[in-house]
Design a protein around this motif. Structure first.
Motif, PDB file in Angstrom:
ATOM      1  N   TYR A  25       0.807  -1.215   0.000  1.00  0.00           N
ATOM      2  CA  TYR A  25       0.000   0.000   0.000  1.00  0.00           C
ATOM      3  C   TYR A  25       0.842   1.268   0.000  1.00  0.00           C
ATOM      4  O   TYR A  25       0.322   2.355  -0.210  1.00  0.00           O
ATOM      5  CB  TYR A  25      -0.945   0.008   1.200  1.00  0.00           C
ATOM      6  CG  TYR A  25      -1.900  -1.151   1.189  1.00  0.00           C
ATOM      7  CD1 TYR A  25      -2.989  -1.164   0.314  1.00  0.00           C
ATOM      8  CD2 TYR A  25      -1.713  -2.252   2.018  1.00  0.00           C
ATOM      9  CE1 TYR A  25      -3.868  -2.238   0.279  1.00  0.00           C
ATOM     10  CE2 TYR A  25      -2.581  -3.332   1.994  1.00  0.00           C
ATOM     11  CZ  TYR A  25      -3.656  -3.318   1.117  1.00  0.00           C
ATOM     12  OH  TYR A  25      -4.522  -4.375   1.073  1.00  0.00           O
ATOM     13  N   ASP A 104     -11.173   0.202  -9.221  1.00  0.00           N
ATOM     14  CA  ASP A 104     -12.372   0.771  -8.593  1.00  0.00           C
ATOM     15  C   ASP A 104     -12.192   0.888  -7.079  1.00  0.00           C
ATOM     16  O   ASP A 104     -12.573   1.894  -6.469  1.00  0.00           O
ATOM     17  CB  ASP A 104     -13.602  -0.091  -8.903  1.00  0.00           C
ATOM     18  CG  ASP A 104     -14.066   0.058 -10.335  1.00  0.00           C
ATOM     19  OD1 ASP A 104     -13.675   1.052 -10.990  1.00  0.00           O
ATOM     20  OD2 ASP A 104     -14.831  -0.817 -10.810  1.00  0.00           O
ATOM     21  N   GLU A 105     -11.596  -0.136  -6.468  1.00  0.00           N
ATOM     22  CA  GLU A 105     -11.388  -0.120  -5.017  1.00  0.00           C
ATOM     23  C   GLU A 105     -10.404   0.983  -4.626  1.00  0.00           C
ATOM     24  O   GLU A 105     -10.605   1.686  -3.625  1.00  0.00           O
ATOM     25  CB  GLU A 105     -10.882  -1.479  -4.541  1.00  0.00           C
ATOM     26  CG  GLU A 105     -11.920  -2.578  -4.585  1.00  0.00           C
ATOM     27  CD  GLU A 105     -11.370  -3.917  -4.125  1.00  0.00           C
ATOM     28  OE1 GLU A 105     -10.147  -3.993  -3.857  1.00  0.00           O
ATOM     29  OE2 GLU A 105     -12.155  -4.892  -4.027  1.00  0.00           O
ATOM     30  N   TRP A 106      -9.345   1.129  -5.412  1.00  0.00           N
ATOM     31  CA  TRP A 106      -8.353   2.166  -5.099  1.00  0.00           C
ATOM     32  C   TRP A 106      -8.948   3.560  -5.238  1.00  0.00           C
ATOM     33  O   TRP A 106      -8.734   4.430  -4.388  1.00  0.00           O
ATOM     34  CB  TRP A 106      -7.132   1.992  -6.002  1.00  0.00           C
ATOM     35  CG  TRP A 106      -6.100   3.063  -5.808  1.00  0.00           C
ATOM     36  CD1 TRP A 106      -5.300   3.237  -4.714  1.00  0.00           C
ATOM     37  CD2 TRP A 106      -5.771   4.106  -6.729  1.00  0.00           C
ATOM     38  NE1 TRP A 106      -4.480   4.329  -4.896  1.00  0.00           N
ATOM     39  CE2 TRP A 106      -4.746   4.876  -6.131  1.00  0.00           C
ATOM     40  CE3 TRP A 106      -6.218   4.458  -7.995  1.00  0.00           C
ATOM     41  CZ2 TRP A 106      -4.191   5.987  -6.761  1.00  0.00           C
ATOM     42  CZ3 TRP A 106      -5.661   5.564  -8.631  1.00  0.00           C
ATOM     43  CH2 TRP A 106      -4.654   6.319  -8.012  1.00  0.00           C
ATOM     44  N   ALA A 108     -12.071   4.337  -4.936  1.00  0.00           N
ATOM     45  CA  ALA A 108     -13.028   4.506  -3.837  1.00  0.00           C
ATOM     46  C   ALA A 108     -12.317   4.879  -2.539  1.00  0.00           C
ATOM     47  O   ALA A 108     -12.855   5.629  -1.705  1.00  0.00           O
ATOM     48  CB  ALA A 108     -13.841   3.225  -3.648  1.00  0.00           C
ATOM     49  N   SER A 109     -11.092   4.382  -2.353  1.00  0.00           N
ATOM     50  CA  SER A 109     -10.342   4.707  -1.139  1.00  0.00           C
ATOM     51  C   SER A 109      -9.995   6.187  -1.068  1.00  0.00           C
ATOM     52  O   SER A 109      -9.659   6.702  -0.001  1.00  0.00           O
ATOM     53  CB  SER A 109      -9.056   3.863  -1.064  1.00  0.00           C
ATOM     54  OG  SER A 109      -8.095   4.315  -2.014  1.00  0.00           O
ATOM     55  N   HIS A 110     -10.079   6.867  -2.218  1.00  0.00           N
ATOM     56  CA  HIS A 110      -9.850   8.310  -2.278  1.00  0.00           C
ATOM     57  C   HIS A 110     -11.159   9.076  -2.428  1.00  0.00           C
ATOM     58  O   HIS A 110     -11.162  10.260  -2.793  1.00  0.00           O
ATOM     59  CB  HIS A 110      -8.912   8.647  -3.432  1.00  0.00           C
ATOM     60  CG  HIS A 110      -7.490   8.230  -3.189  1.00  0.00           C
ATOM     61  ND1 HIS A 110      -6.624   8.935  -2.381  1.00  0.00           N
ATOM     62  CD2 HIS A 110      -6.796   7.150  -3.643  1.00  0.00           C
ATOM     63  CE1 HIS A 110      -5.447   8.321  -2.345  1.00  0.00           C
ATOM     64  NE2 HIS A 110      -5.513   7.242  -3.104  1.00  0.00           N
ATOM     65  N   GLY A 111     -12.265   8.391  -2.151  1.00  0.00           N
ATOM     66  CA  GLY A 111     -13.555   9.054  -2.196  1.00  0.00           C
ATOM     67  C   GLY A 111     -14.127   9.226  -3.589  1.00  0.00           C
ATOM     68  O   GLY A 111     -15.054  10.016  -3.791  1.00  0.00           O
ATOM     69  N   LYS A 137      -2.495  13.968  -3.757  1.00  0.00           N
ATOM     70  CA  LYS A 137      -2.604  12.955  -2.708  1.00  0.00           C
ATOM     71  C   LYS A 137      -2.640  11.558  -3.319  1.00  0.00           C
ATOM     72  O   LYS A 137      -1.956  10.634  -2.833  1.00  0.00           O
ATOM     73  CB  LYS A 137      -3.854  13.203  -1.885  1.00  0.00           C
ATOM     74  CG  LYS A 137      -4.058  12.201  -0.746  1.00  0.00           C
ATOM     75  CD  LYS A 137      -5.339  12.510   0.033  1.00  0.00           C
ATOM     76  CE  LYS A 137      -5.566  11.471   1.135  1.00  0.00           C
ATOM     77  NZ  LYS A 137      -6.829  11.737   1.874  1.00  0.00           N
ATOM     78  N   MET A 138      -3.423  11.390  -4.394  1.00  0.00           N
ATOM     79  CA  MET A 138      -3.553  10.082  -5.020  1.00  0.00           C
ATOM     80  C   MET A 138      -2.235   9.598  -5.607  1.00  0.00           C
ATOM     81  O   MET A 138      -1.910   8.414  -5.571  1.00  0.00           O
ATOM     82  CB  MET A 138      -4.604  10.144  -6.128  1.00  0.00           C
ATOM     83  CG  MET A 138      -6.020  10.433  -5.647  1.00  0.00           C
ATOM     84  SD  MET A 138      -7.135  10.786  -7.015  1.00  0.00           S
ATOM     85  CE  MET A 138      -7.199   9.169  -7.815  1.00  0.00           C
TER      86      MET A 138
END
Length: 598
Positions: A25, A104-106, A108-111, A137-138
């Protein structure tokens, strides 16, 4: 013909150097670049500046797409001409389901919810608008405003970005990030000319070309449609498939194709075409102002000769925005386009794009990040597999910057070494397009500014191995050692006249030259070849190179004189067979028509 698997494996497993991280991560560097010459960092990008982030996902079955491309383009293969449909191509480049899930999950982790993202038809691109603060940030990076010293263009870019270690295999590239490209129009010369004086000698005498055609002597000082038709054995051909055949021209850099100038050009050189025009499409904010004072010399040159040679074949002109007028102190939200990707996003979504497309713009290959170059090239392969012939100008700098004076040459690598190196052009260096060099005079010789050489990114494709090896075997030992990549894709593939073109520009006739004249010329002739095939119920030619390097050689006229100086050298010399100035030679339409209809 299977293509070169080595290049495919690079594409399929594309990653940049990764720094070891304590967990999957933790962010690790995905790509980093040296700042190209001429760009100056101005200030940090405003946090609320909005960027259109695009994530390129691995194309799961690209290797099969490449194989299909070569098979349908190989005149000796059973699949020749059996081009893939849009849907078939999209199925081959679609990402693996695990990749879609991970991305998609990644996000989503950034909103970022799936509902606010847009996707390409094949789902190999994911697009979302975010403020710079979130993009930083991403991507664990800092965006800055950069200014190009010569042009004044400004861009919001970064010199490196990172992704979590576990995402490297699921995201090939992110844009806009490290690409500082500003494609150059390739009209290298521009001369005013008097409307009557340039035509005064027309019809006084004739000369014979190397292919045996008889050409008006005035064509040695002024190139017109008639000159090209005589020189390339087109006279007398009448298009018959204009209900299905189309030709396209790409436009960038606010180069506007002016209809009034086109009408003046037709009145001057092709009166029967007066009143006809072209279809125009805006991509990502691209415009096509019809104010005569804003007409673009590059766009006018392209459309006048491509459409003039192929008339009455319907013409299409795409204007793609790509130089955002970003003003950092006003914190305005502007488009940070990357033109080739933006144009490709559009044209790949079109069910039936024109069968022939010409582009007269290019970057120095070394200014294009590796991931962007490879991914863009792969997109060109998609169009080729669908039956589209792509023509690109080979560049106007000889083997580099066009300067033979060692005291002023600027052919330096931008990888931190500052080493002297020949500089090929991209996208001409992509092995899935047909690169077009320039000639001059009748009989023809290579014009000294014609771009040519060898890619430092793409290896020699299979269809070209024999031709390139033959040329290199005849070079004296040690010639330009270390200045070029002898294992690289050779540029160009073919050539055509590229100087003294009589173009109408802002209400006046002028003389223009550059490989930007050569590419639309060849495109016009290819469009006529497609017309000949379509009128007989045959499919279009599609990707041209496997044909050109085999059966097509018999329809080309070899050019054996000239050189292309640059980087403090005299460049390469033209010679018998393929060479890195004029490629395989110039087209003989009559012979090529017999070949493609056989």
């Amino acid at each position: 013909m299977k293509g070169f698997a080595a290049w495919s494996s690079v594409l399929l497993g594309l990653t940049s150097s990764v720094i070891a991280a304590p967990s999957k991560y933790a962010p690790t560097i995905k790509e980093a670049v040296e700042v190209p010459r001429g760009w100056v960092r101005v200030s940090p990008a405003p946090a609320d500046h909005v960027v259109d982030l695009r994530f390129g996902l691995p194309q799961h079955n690209f290797k099969q797409l490449e194989q299909a491309l070569y098979e349908v383009s190989d005149p000796f293969h059973d699949r020749y001409g059996q081009h893939l449909s849009k849907e078939e191509v999209e199925s081959l480049v679609a990402p693996h389901p695990k990749t879609l899930e991970a991305v998609d999950e990644w996000l989503a982790s950034h909103g970022i919810a799936k509902s606010i993202c847009s996707r390409s038809p094949a789902k190999d691109w994911v697009m979302v608008k975010v403020p710079v603060s979130l993009a930083e940030k991403m991507l664990d990076t800092t965006y800055h405003v950069w200014k190009h010293a010569e042009s004044g263009d400004t861009l919001v870019r970064t010199t490196s970005y990172s992704l979590p270690a576990h995402m490297h295999e699921h995201i090939e590239l992110v844009t806009p990030t490290t690409y500082f490209g500003r494609p150059k129009g390739l009209a290298t010369t521009f001369r005013w000319s008097d409307a009557q004086a340039s035509l005064a000698s027309s019809g006084e005498s004739s000369i014979r070309s190397a292919s045996g055609t008889v050409v008006d002597a005035s064509c040695n000082s002024t190139i017109t449609l008639t000159c090209l038709q005589e020189l390339y054995n087109v006279t007398g051909y009448t298009p018959a498939a204009t209900d299905v055949n189309k030709i396209g021209i790409t436009g960038y850099l606010e180069q506007y194709a002016n209809i009034q100038d086109l009408q003046s050009f037709y009145a001057d050189q092709l009166p029967k075409a007066e009143g006809s025009t072209f279809n125009y499409t805006s991509i990502k904010g691209g415009q096509n102002s019809q104010n005569l004072s804003e007409a673009g010399i590059e766009a006018n040159l392209d459309v006048q000769f491509a459409y003039g040679l192929s008339w009455p074949t319907p013409g299409y002109f795409w204007s793609t925005g790509g130089r955002p007028p970003f003003i950092p102190d006003l914190r305005t939200v502007n488009n940070t386009n990357e033109p080739y990707a933006d144009w490709l996003e559009y044209v790949l979504s079109v069910p039936n794009p024109p069968q022939t497309i010409s582009t007269s713009y290019g970057d120095d290959e070394q200014t294009v990040p590796l991931s962007y170059a490879i991914r863009t090239c792969a997109s060109f392969a998609q169009l080729g597999a669908r039956g589209v012939s792509l023509l690109f100008s080979s560049g106007d700098g000889g083997v580099g910057d066009g300067d033979a004076n060692p005291a002023t040459q600027q052919c330096k690598t931008n990888d931190g070494r500052n080493a002297t190196r020949f500089i090929p052009a991209f996208p001409a260096s992509c092995p899935y397009v047909t690169a077009v060099g320039a000639t001059v005079s009748i009989p023809e010789k290579a014009v000294d500014f014609t771009g040519g050489g060898f890619s430092n990114v793409f290896p020699t494709p299979l269809y070209q191995v024999g031709a390139v090896a033959s040329y290199l075997a005849r070079l004296p030992a040690g010639t330009y050692q270390g200045l070029y990549n002898k294992f690289g894709r050779g540029i160009p593939d073919v050539s055509a006249q590229g100087d003294y073109f009589r173009v109408w520009y802002r209400g006046n006739p002028v003389h223009v030259g550059g490989t930007s004249a050569s590419s639309p010329t060849v495109a016009g002739l290819v469009s006529l070849l497609n017309d000949a095939r379509l009128s007989k119920g045959l499919p279009p030619l599609g990707f041209l190179n496997p044909l050109l390097y085999t059966k097509g050689v018999a329809g080309l006229t070899d050019v054996t004189e000239g050189n292309n100086p640059g980087c403090g050298t005299q460049g390469f010399n033209a010679t018998t067979g393929w060479d890195p100035l004029t490629g395989l030679g110039t087209p003989n339409f009559g012979k090529l028509k017999e070949i493609v209809l056989a």
